[in-house]
Scaffold this active site. Structure first.
Site, PDB file in Angstrom:
ATOM      1  N   TYR A  27       0.790  -1.236   0.000  1.00 48.06           N
ATOM      2  CA  TYR A  27       0.000   0.000   0.000  1.00 48.06           C
ATOM      3  C   TYR A  27       0.824   1.289   0.000  1.00 48.06           C
ATOM      4  CZ  TYR A  27      -3.466  -3.524   1.073  1.00 48.06           C
ATOM      5  OH  TYR A  27      -4.248  -4.635   1.026  1.00 48.06           O
ATOM      6  N   ASN A  78     -12.906   2.616  -3.527  1.00 49.51           N
ATOM      7  CA  ASN A  78     -11.992   1.600  -3.015  1.00 49.51           C
ATOM      8  C   ASN A  78     -12.609   1.054  -1.742  1.00 49.51           C
ATOM      9  OD1 ASN A  78      -9.999  -0.085  -2.142  1.00 49.51           O
ATOM     10  ND2 ASN A  78      -8.327   1.311  -2.643  1.00 49.51           N
ATOM     11  N   HIS A  84     -14.436  -7.779  -2.136  1.00 55.90           N
ATOM     12  CA  HIS A  84     -14.344  -9.175  -2.525  1.00 55.90           C
ATOM     13  C   HIS A  84     -15.506 -10.038  -2.020  1.00 55.90           C
ATOM     14  CE1 HIS A  84     -10.470  -7.696  -3.674  1.00 55.90           C
ATOM     15  NE2 HIS A  84     -10.104  -7.499  -2.423  1.00 55.90           N
ATOM     16  N   ASP A  91     -24.779  -4.253  -4.498  1.00 55.80           N
ATOM     17  CA  ASP A  91     -26.178  -3.909  -4.791  1.00 55.80           C
ATOM     18  C   ASP A  91     -26.419  -2.411  -4.627  1.00 55.80           C
ATOM     19  OD1 ASP A  91     -26.841  -6.514  -5.370  1.00 55.80           O
ATOM     20  OD2 ASP A  91     -28.016  -6.869  -3.541  1.00 55.80           O
ATOM     21  N   HIS A 104      -7.938   0.040  -6.673  1.00 58.93           N
ATOM     22  CA  HIS A 104      -7.131  -0.592  -5.609  1.00 58.93           C
ATOM     23  C   HIS A 104      -5.706  -0.102  -5.745  1.00 58.93           C
ATOM     24  CE1 HIS A 104     -10.470  -3.234  -4.802  1.00 58.93           C
ATOM     25  NE2 HIS A 104     -10.577  -3.395  -6.109  1.00 58.93           N
ATOM     26  N   SER A 106      -3.071  -1.791  -4.518  1.00 59.88           N
ATOM     27  CA  SER A 106      -2.279  -2.986  -4.822  1.00 59.88           C
ATOM     28  C   SER A 106      -2.860  -3.709  -6.033  1.00 59.88           C
ATOM     29  CB  SER A 106      -2.276  -3.922  -3.611  1.00 59.88           C
ATOM     30  OG  SER A 106      -3.583  -4.417  -3.372  1.00 59.88           O
TER      31      SER A 106
HETATM   32  C1  DQA Z   1      -7.206  -2.843  -1.523  1.00 56.84           C
HETATM   33  C2  DQA Z   1      -7.061  -4.322  -1.889  1.00 56.84           C
HETATM   34  C3  DQA Z   1      -7.977  -5.170  -1.047  1.00 56.84           C
HETATM   35  O1  DQA Z   1      -7.822  -6.540  -1.391  1.00 56.84           O
HETATM   36  C4  DQA Z   1      -7.633  -5.012   0.428  1.00 56.84           C
HETATM   37  O2  DQA Z   1      -8.513  -5.773   1.222  1.00 56.84           O
HETATM   38  C5  DQA Z   1      -7.620  -3.584   0.855  1.00 56.84           C
HETATM   39  C6  DQA Z   1      -6.980  -2.608  -0.038  1.00 56.84           C
HETATM   40  C7  DQA Z   1      -6.195  -1.974  -2.288  1.00 56.84           C
HETATM   41  O3  DQA Z   1      -6.385  -0.767  -2.361  1.00 56.84           O
HETATM   42  O4  DQA Z   1      -5.195  -2.490  -2.803  1.00 56.84           O
HETATM   43  O5  DQA Z   1      -8.057  -3.227   1.936  1.00 56.84           O
HETATM   44  O6  DQA Z   1      -8.500  -2.398  -1.880  1.00 56.84           O
END
Ligand code: DQA
Length: 153
Positions: A27, A78, A84, A91, A104, A106
């Site tokens: 991150y 985000n 996930h 919804d 995201h 990452s």
């Molecule tokens: C995230 C990726 C997600 O899998 C993770 O749970 C996060 C951060 C990202 O910004 O890379 O909390 O959304």
């Protein structure tokens, strides 16, 4: 009342309030405030007005999505780990019915398998992943195009 149609709601979900304490390899080590300051500048340069929201409570995230059509013209989302598995948030974004981009920091597709699943599939203009903070600039540019805002100030 604004008629500009240039307002972008930038939503961060669970664990983004402690972004600076999370794995710097994934991150980048910056705080949410630092990230939002970058987003604010990029939004301004593109002719957009960014408004920010973060919560660790799933219901509050859903309720913000209920209100978002009154607050903004597009959404940059985000949702962190909720991305996930929270069908409720998926919804709610569908009901909001705004141009939206999933983002995201990452690269969720090259990490654990469970991060490859997204409740936003089919609901967003694009999914930006693995480009760090700069990905937000790319996502904002996509939303500016979708809103017909021709930026670069
Ligand atoms: C995230 C990726 C997600 O899998 C993770 O749970 C996060 C951060 C990202 O910004 O890379 O909390 O959304």
């Amino acid at each position: 009342m604004t008629s500009a149609h240039n307002r972008v709601a930038v939503l961060h979900g669970v664990n983004f309030d402690i972004l600076e304490r999370r794995d710097p390899d994934a991150y980048g080590g910056l705080s949410l405030r630092e990230l939002e300051q970058k987003i604010q500048r990029w939004a301004h340069d593109l002719g957009l007005e960014a408004i920010f929201f973060q919560t660790n409570a799933e219901g509050e995230f859903v309720e913000y999505l209920h209100r978002v059509p009154e607050l903004a013209d597009a959404a940059l989302v985000n949702a962190g780990a909720w991305t996930h598995y929270s069908r409720a948030i998926g919804d709610a974004l569908q009901v909001a019915d705004l141009p939206a981009v999933e983002i995201h920091l990452s690269d969720v597709d090259s990490r654990e398998d469970w991060r490859r699943v997204s409740v936003f599939d089919g609901l967003v203009l694009e999914k930006v992943s693995g480009r760090g903070p700069d990905g937000y600039r790319d996502a904002l540019a996509t939303l500016a195009r979708a809103l017909g805002v021709d930026g670069e100030r």
